[in-house]
Motif scaffolding. Sequence first.
Motif, short mmCIF file in Angstrom:
data_model
loop_
_atom_site.label_atom_id
_atom_site.label_comp_id
_atom_site.label_asym_id
_atom_site.label_seq_id
_atom_site.Cartn_x
_atom_site.Cartn_y
_atom_site.Cartn_z
N UNK A 206 32.97 47.41 40.97
CA UNK A 206 34.39 47.06 41.00
C UNK A 206 34.60 45.60 41.33
N UNK A 207 35.58 45.02 40.67
CA UNK A 207 36.05 43.68 40.95
C UNK A 207 37.57 43.71 40.93
N UNK A 208 38.18 42.63 40.48
CA UNK A 208 39.65 42.63 40.46
C UNK A 208 40.15 41.45 39.64
N UNK A 209 41.41 41.53 39.24
CA UNK A 209 42.12 40.37 38.67
C UNK A 209 43.41 40.23 39.45
N UNK A 210 44.04 39.08 39.36
CA UNK A 210 45.20 38.82 40.21
C UNK A 210 46.44 38.49 39.38
N UNK A 211 47.59 38.58 40.05
CA UNK A 211 48.89 38.25 39.47
C UNK A 211 49.53 37.14 40.29
N UNK A 212 50.45 36.43 39.67
CA UNK A 212 51.27 35.48 40.42
C UNK A 212 52.18 36.25 41.37
N UNK A 213 52.48 35.64 42.51
CA UNK A 213 53.41 36.26 43.46
C UNK A 213 54.80 36.33 42.84
#
Length: 213
Positions: A206-213
């Motif tokens: 598992x890893x992840x990606x991010x979104x803008x706040x």
Amino acid sequence: LEFVEDGGYQDRRWWDSAGRDWLDARKAECPRDWKRGEDGRWRRKFFDEWSDLKPDEPVVHICWFEASAYCRWAGRRLPTEAEWEFAATGGRCGESEEKPPYPWGSEAPEGRASLDWLHIGCLPVGALPAGATSSGLQQMMGNVWEWTSSDFLPYPGFSPDPYKDYSEPWFGTRKVLRGGSWATRSRLAAATYRNFFTPDRRDVFAGFRTCAL
């Protein structure tokens, strides 16, 4: 790597209370299977072999607490499960719109996603461009499972299938992951497929990606 080298595992500002408890219990100072060599370079263990970190590959064996702490440090956030699915299905939403089975459409995953152990380990994030979404998001299927911010809960109108023990007992105690990993069988992979683990699990691909706040 930038988070680690900036003292992210020591700076408790970036961790919520549960994350700090996890950090104290694990005494974690970096992601699982990382170590800094005598030459100052970071390396990662993959099965029984150590090699230099590859900056164009996603981080892996990250728990939800680590992903969330990174997001706070970076001024970003994890996507919700609904946001992830919206992005992975070309912006389609609602029961009235048919969702494609994969981020790229309905064609078979072969040559478009790292699944089925066809490549042992992660591919560079820019690999397999044919698997990108219509808006250009890459590697949303395969490579690594991706943590979301959402608790594992039923959808509206949920009804358990005959194997009810695989979902209902875990509602509210797990976090949702999406997308599959390089070890996921392609016959299971779909843009709507849900996985779920407790937020402390680091053994998952598992890893992840991010979104803008």
